[in-house]
Scaffold this motif. Structure first.
Motif, PDB file in Angstrom:
ATOM      1  N   UNK A   1     -36.641  14.842  22.803  1.00  0.00           N
ATOM      2  CA  UNK A   1     -36.575  16.314  22.328  1.00  0.00           C
ATOM      3  C   UNK A   1     -37.447  17.566  23.695  1.00  0.00           C
ATOM      4  N   UNK A   2     -36.983  18.771  23.739  1.00  0.00           N
ATOM      5  CA  UNK A   2     -37.656  19.536  24.317  1.00  0.00           C
ATOM      6  C   UNK A   2     -39.108  19.735  23.888  1.00  0.00           C
ATOM      7  N   UNK A   3     -40.112  19.860  24.878  1.00  0.00           N
ATOM      8  CA  UNK A   3     -40.991  19.956  24.406  1.00  0.00           C
ATOM      9  C   UNK A   3     -41.273  21.900  25.455  1.00  0.00           C
ATOM     10  N   UNK A   4     -42.090  22.908  23.797  1.00  0.00           N
ATOM     11  CA  UNK A   4     -41.604  24.353  23.993  1.00  0.00           C
ATOM     12  C   UNK A   4     -43.161  24.371  24.276  1.00  0.00           C
ATOM     13  N   UNK A   5     -44.172  25.156  25.369  1.00  0.00           N
ATOM     14  CA  UNK A   5     -45.049  25.125  25.460  1.00  0.00           C
ATOM     15  C   UNK A   5     -45.820  25.832  24.665  1.00  0.00           C
TER      16      UNK A   5
END
Ligand SMILES: [Zn+2]
Length: 98
Positions: A25-29
């Motif tokens: 899953x993409x990680x959001x900063x």
């Protein structure tokens, strides 16, 4: 450990682990909100690190120790789980470019 490419905010071990468990899953900063996705090489490394020891165990050690199939399967899952705990130290994420 992986840092945000924009603001250098370090991602947490848990964050990275959950991303891997959630099939990359993409990680959001948390700081700047930039989305990071796992890079291709890391996906490859993750698969190798998990699949190779599991297959090796299933084909070499389990038959040698006379383990039954359900126990072998359970141990493979356990091994994969243990390996996944150290994966956040190896994977690389990059900012999604469109
Ligand atoms: Zn950031």
């Amino acid at each position: 450990m992986q840092k945000c490419q924009m603001c250098k905010n370090a991602f947490g071990w848990k964050e990275l682990l959950f991303s891997i468990w959630g099939s990359y899953k993409p990680i959001e900063c948390k700081k700047c909100g930039k989305k990071h996705t796992i890079n291709f090489a890391s996906k490859y490394v993750v698969s190798l690190l998990i699949i190779f020891p599991s297959v090796f165990f299933g084909l070499v050690f389990a038959p040698d120790w006379g383990l039954s199939k359900p126990i072998t399967f359970g141990l493979i899952v356990f091994i994969a789980f243990l390996i996944s705990l150290v994966l956040p130290f190896f994977v690389k994420y990059e900012v999604k470019t469109k």
